[in-house]
Design an enzyme around this catalytic site. Structure first.
Site, short mmCIF file in Angstrom:
data_model
loop_
_atom_site.label_atom_id
_atom_site.label_comp_id
_atom_site.label_asym_id
_atom_site.label_seq_id
_atom_site.Cartn_x
_atom_site.Cartn_y
_atom_site.Cartn_z
N LYS A 255 0.83 -1.21 0.00
CA LYS A 255 0.00 0.00 0.00
C LYS A 255 0.87 1.26 0.00
O LYS A 255 0.49 2.29 -0.57
CB LYS A 255 -0.96 0.01 1.19
N GLY B 207 -4.46 -11.93 -10.31
CA GLY B 207 -5.17 -11.94 -9.04
C GLY B 207 -4.88 -10.65 -8.31
O GLY B 207 -4.46 -9.64 -8.92
N HIS C 46 -22.89 15.23 3.04
CA HIS C 46 -22.76 15.76 1.68
C HIS C 46 -21.69 16.84 1.64
O HIS C 46 -21.66 17.69 2.52
CB HIS C 46 -24.10 16.36 1.22
P1 FAD Z 1 1.74 -14.28 8.16
O1 FAD Z 1 1.51 -12.84 8.08
O2 FAD Z 1 2.38 -14.98 7.01
O3 FAD Z 1 2.63 -14.51 9.47
C1 FAD Z 1 3.11 -15.74 9.85
C2 FAD Z 1 4.35 -15.54 10.71
O4 FAD Z 1 4.70 -16.77 11.30
C3 FAD Z 1 5.57 -15.09 9.90
O5 FAD Z 1 6.20 -14.03 10.57
C4 FAD Z 1 6.48 -16.31 9.91
O6 FAD Z 1 7.86 -15.98 9.87
C5 FAD Z 1 6.11 -16.93 11.25
N1 FAD Z 1 6.39 -18.36 11.35
C6 FAD Z 1 5.95 -19.36 10.54
N2 FAD Z 1 6.35 -20.56 11.00
C7 FAD Z 1 7.05 -20.31 12.13
C8 FAD Z 1 7.71 -21.15 13.07
N3 FAD Z 1 7.69 -22.47 12.95
N4 FAD Z 1 8.35 -20.56 14.09
C9 FAD Z 1 8.36 -19.20 14.24
N5 FAD Z 1 7.74 -18.37 13.39
C10 FAD Z 1 7.10 -18.92 12.36
N6 FAD Z 1 -4.21 -9.11 3.09
C11 FAD Z 1 -5.12 -8.15 3.33
O7 FAD Z 1 -6.08 -8.38 4.08
N7 FAD Z 1 -5.00 -6.90 2.78
C12 FAD Z 1 -4.00 -6.60 1.95
O8 FAD Z 1 -3.92 -5.47 1.46
C13 FAD Z 1 -3.03 -7.59 1.65
N8 FAD Z 1 -2.00 -7.32 0.83
C14 FAD Z 1 -1.08 -8.30 0.59
C15 FAD Z 1 -0.03 -8.01 -0.30
C16 FAD Z 1 0.92 -8.97 -0.58
C17 FAD Z 1 2.03 -8.65 -1.52
C18 FAD Z 1 0.84 -10.23 0.06
C19 FAD Z 1 1.89 -11.28 -0.19
C20 FAD Z 1 -0.18 -10.53 0.93
C21 FAD Z 1 -1.16 -9.57 1.19
N9 FAD Z 1 -2.24 -9.82 2.03
C22 FAD Z 1 -3.18 -8.86 2.27
C23 FAD Z 1 -2.40 -11.13 2.70
C24 FAD Z 1 -1.92 -11.04 4.17
O9 FAD Z 1 -0.57 -10.63 4.16
C25 FAD Z 1 -2.08 -12.37 4.85
O10 FAD Z 1 -3.42 -12.81 4.75
C26 FAD Z 1 -1.71 -12.26 6.32
O11 FAD Z 1 -0.38 -11.85 6.47
C27 FAD Z 1 -1.91 -13.59 7.03
O12 FAD Z 1 -1.53 -13.46 8.36
P2 FAD Z 1 -0.94 -14.67 9.20
O13 FAD Z 1 -0.64 -14.12 10.54
O14 FAD Z 1 -1.84 -15.83 9.08
O15 FAD Z 1 0.40 -15.09 8.45
P1 NAD Z 2 -4.84 -14.93 -6.21
O1 NAD Z 2 -5.44 -16.22 -5.89
O2 NAD Z 2 -5.53 -13.67 -5.85
O3 NAD Z 2 -4.59 -14.84 -7.79
C1 NAD Z 2 -3.82 -15.77 -8.49
C2 NAD Z 2 -4.20 -15.69 -9.96
O4 NAD Z 2 -3.27 -16.45 -10.70
C3 NAD Z 2 -5.59 -16.25 -10.25
O5 NAD Z 2 -6.32 -15.32 -11.01
C4 NAD Z 2 -5.29 -17.52 -11.01
O6 NAD Z 2 -6.29 -17.85 -11.97
C5 NAD Z 2 -3.97 -17.20 -11.69
N1 NAD Z 2 -3.15 -18.35 -12.02
C6 NAD Z 2 -2.91 -19.45 -11.28
N2 NAD Z 2 -2.05 -20.28 -11.92
C7 NAD Z 2 -1.73 -19.66 -13.09
C8 NAD Z 2 -0.88 -20.00 -14.18
N3 NAD Z 2 -0.16 -21.12 -14.17
N4 NAD Z 2 -0.78 -19.14 -15.22
C9 NAD Z 2 -1.51 -17.98 -15.22
N5 NAD Z 2 -2.32 -17.62 -14.21
C10 NAD Z 2 -2.43 -18.44 -13.16
O7 NAD Z 2 -3.37 -14.99 -5.59
P2 NAD Z 2 -2.26 -13.86 -5.39
O8 NAD Z 2 -2.56 -12.67 -6.22
O9 NAD Z 2 -0.96 -14.54 -5.52
O10 NAD Z 2 -2.49 -13.47 -3.88
C11 NAD Z 2 -2.30 -14.44 -2.85
C12 NAD Z 2 -3.16 -14.14 -1.67
O11 NAD Z 2 -2.76 -12.95 -1.03
C13 NAD Z 2 -4.61 -13.98 -2.08
O12 NAD Z 2 -5.33 -15.03 -1.49
C14 NAD Z 2 -5.05 -12.70 -1.51
O13 NAD Z 2 -6.17 -12.85 -0.70
C15 NAD Z 2 -3.88 -12.19 -0.66
N6 NAD Z 2 -3.68 -10.78 -1.00
C16 NAD Z 2 -4.66 -9.89 -0.65
C17 NAD Z 2 -4.53 -8.57 -0.99
C18 NAD Z 2 -5.62 -7.62 -0.62
O14 NAD Z 2 -6.44 -7.97 0.21
N7 NAD Z 2 -5.66 -6.42 -1.18
C19 NAD Z 2 -3.43 -8.13 -1.71
C20 NAD Z 2 -2.48 -9.06 -2.08
C21 NAD Z 2 -2.62 -10.38 -1.71
#
Ligand code: FAD
Ligand code: NAD
Length: 475
Positions: A58, A190, A451
């Site tokens: 973000k 995605g 508004h």
């Molecule tokens: P994580 O955030 O993955 O945290 C897990 C933690 O556990 C990590 O720190 C890891 O190092 C630690 N861990 C794992 N195994 C062990 C172990 N054995 N011992 C010690 N530590 C360990 N979601 C949204 O809602 N809004 C968004 O805008 C959004 N944007 C995203 C953008 C990107 C690029 C990505 C990749 C994801 C995004 N997500 C977003 C998804 C969001 O990041 C995840 O849904 C969220 O982080 C999940 O939280 P979690 O605590 O389950 O796991």
């Molecule tokens: P996603 O599931 O959102 O999208 C993956 C996309 O890749 C799908 O549209 C799928 O059809 C396509 N795909 C899969 N295999 C493919 C292939 N071989 N060739 C071409 N296309 C293919 O997954 P993501 O974008 O990697 O995000 C992962 C997770 O992180 C999501 O579940 C999402 O909820 C979370 N996330 C959330 C936010 C947010 O809330 N704003 C932002 C980033 C990530």
């Protein structure tokens, strides 16, 4: 003597750190173990979300959006500037500083709530014991009355395009690029593909997105997906649907990406290739063989609706269990698990989890899509209102998109709200509350909205469901 806690949480992402704080607020003794290490070699709490996901993405979306608006919109406002440039190093410094402040904030919250934040690896043993391997020091075994597993997720790697951290990269690497690639390929249209594709496209990269599905944003309402696809293409994102990558090879000129679509075999050359085809639950090294925890066929820890695993006293929450991989879903499961452990009633309403895609325009929805309502057989009505007829959107110069509300024909209950347009991610909160309270469109119709505000579009869409829109001609 080994240490013991009422609750040991493994993982300090939005699932784990929130669960730890909530449990401590209930008066329990709590430890939260996390091993996350950033590219600078420093450990940090906050997991994927704060370090490599929600927050840094973000930050970059905001920087790139401002750059784009300065280039394309300032003139309309009468603002003249000199040449507009982008200093990627400064942009990345801001991103890193935001991440540092927020992850440091968790350490502060742990201290204030008397949670022991333990840096290192945690592994669940049999009998609710946790093996803790600190980054510094000796391995120890901790006794826990309750354990919460919150180990998160990791990017899915494709055999035909293995990550090399340099040319074929995952979302984390894509957030830390130090220059704008001239040609950027993205596999997967995605959430990540669209957000990160937008960042680098706005900064000048030529972006090609290769998506396997025929339908754009197949999980979103069709009306919303249509508006978004048109806008993204106008912004220069070349989105290829029904296209499946067959190979990606790194050569001297960059990455050659081969894919197949309806017309046959195709090929493009890019400088960087982001693979964003989804994430998998991460449980590597988390569970001793005799821990008793079961995984499903996709690797998710099996839990019931209350996040209980098969082992009494052990819960699992967040991305490592079923359900959408979203930070707010992860955190709410953390709150529920801690409350249940404290003996309180708690639940997560899995039917009312908002989804937001932070592109421009933003896309947000909650509840059912029109196709889902149609498939359910329940008679329904819809009301839409375009941002082009909203005064605040006009003042913001962001008129693309609309609010669409789907409600039951019989009792007027709101079943789904879909927004594409400015600040959709903020506007959706009103809809989430409405669904949580089983509100009707009449409830929204009779609620006063300030508004001029973007929220008036939600109000008007509710009115439009009964053909009573006041600032638009009802159809
Ligand atoms: P994580 O955030 O993955 O945290 C897990 C933690 O556990 C990590 O720190 C890891 O190092 C630690 N861990 C794992 N195994 C062990 C172990 N054995 N011992 C010690 N530590 C360990 N979601 C949204 O809602 N809004 C968004 O805008 C959004 N944007 C995203 C953008 C990107 C690029 C990505 C990749 C994801 C995004 N997500 C977003 C998804 C969001 O990041 C995840 O849904 C969220 O982080 C999940 O939280 P979690 O605590 O389950 O796991
Ligand atoms: P996603 O599931 O959102 O999208 C993956 C996309 O890749 C799908 O549209 C799928 O059809 C396509 N795909 C899969 N295999 C493919 C292939 N071989 N060739 C071409 N296309 C293919 O997954 P993501 O974008 O990697 O995000 C992962 C997770 O992180 C999501 O579940 C999402 O909820 C979370 N996330 C959330 C936010 C947010 O809330 N704003 C932002 C980033 C990530």
């Amino acid at each position: 003597m080994s240490k013991s806690y009422d609750v040991v949480v493994i993982g300090a992402g939005p699932a784990g750190y929130i669960a730890a704080i909530r449990a401590a607020q209930h008066g329990m003794t709590v430890a939260c173990i996390d091993e996350w290490k950033n590219f600078d070699g420093k450990n940090a709490f906050g997991g994927t979300c704060l370090n490599a996901g929600c927050i840094p993405s973000k930050a970059l979306l905001e920087s790139s959006e401002l750059y784009h608006r300065a280039e394309h919109e300032f003139k309309k406002h009468g603002i003249t500037t000199g040449d507009i440039g982008i200093d990627v190093a400064a942009m990345q410094k801001r991103r890193a500083s935001i991440v540092r402040q927020l992850t440091g904030g968790i350490a502060g919250l742990f201290k204030a709530n008397k949670v022991d934040g333990l840096v290192g690896h945690g592994k669940l043993l049999a009998g609710k014991k946790v093996e803790f391997t600190p980054v510094d020091g000796d391995v120890e075994t901790i006794d826990a009355t309750h354990v919460i597993l919150a180990s998160g997720s990791a990017p899915i790697e494709l055999g035909v395009a293995p990550f090399d951290g340099e040319n074929i990269i995952d979302s984390w690497n894509a957030l830390e690029l130090d220059a704008v690639p001239q040609r950027l390929g993205v596999i997967g249209a995605g959430v990540i593909g669209l957000e990160l594709g937008s960042v680098w496209a706005r900064l000048g990269a030529e972006v090609t997105v290769i998506e396997a599905m025929d339908d754009f944003l197949f999980m979103a309402d069709r009306d919303v997906a249509r508006v978004a696809a048109k806008d993204f293409r106008k912004q220069g994102l070349d989105i290829k649907l029904g296209a499946r990558m067959t190979s990606a090879k790194v050569g001297k000129k960059g990455v050659t990406v081969d894919y197949e679509d309806k017309s046959g075999a195709q090929s493009i050359e890019v400088d960087k290739l982001i693979v964003a085809v989804g994430r998998r639950p991460f449980t590597d090294g988390l569970l001793a063989e005799d821990s008793g925890i079961a995984l499903d066929e996709r690797g998710f820890i099996i839990v019931d609706d209350e996040c209980r695993t098969r082992v009494k006293g052990v819960y699992a929450i967040g991305d490592c269990v079923r359900g959408p991989m979203l930070a707010h879903k992860a955190s709410e499961e953390g709150v529920m698990a801690a409350d249940l452990i404290a003996g309180e009633l708690a639940e997560v309403n899995y039917n009312v989890i908002p989804s937001v895609i932070y592109t421009a325009p933003e896309i947000a929805w909650v509840g059912k899509t029109e196709a889902e309502v149609q498939a359910s057989g329940r008679p329904y009505k819809t009301g839409s209102f375009p941002f082009a007829a909203n005064g605040r959107a006009k003042a913001l110069e962001q008129v693309s998109g609309m609010v669409k509300i789907i409600a039951a024909e019989d009792d007027d209950e709101i079943l789904g709200v879909h927004i594409v347009g400015p600040m959709a991610g903020e506007l959706i909160s009103e809809a989430v509350l409405a669904l949580e309270f089983s509100a009707s469109t009449e409830d929204l119709q009779r609620t006063i909205h300030a508004h001029p505000s973007l929220a008036e579009a939600v109000h008007e869409a509710a009115l439009a469901a009964d053909r009573r829109a006041l600032n638009y001609i009802n159809k």
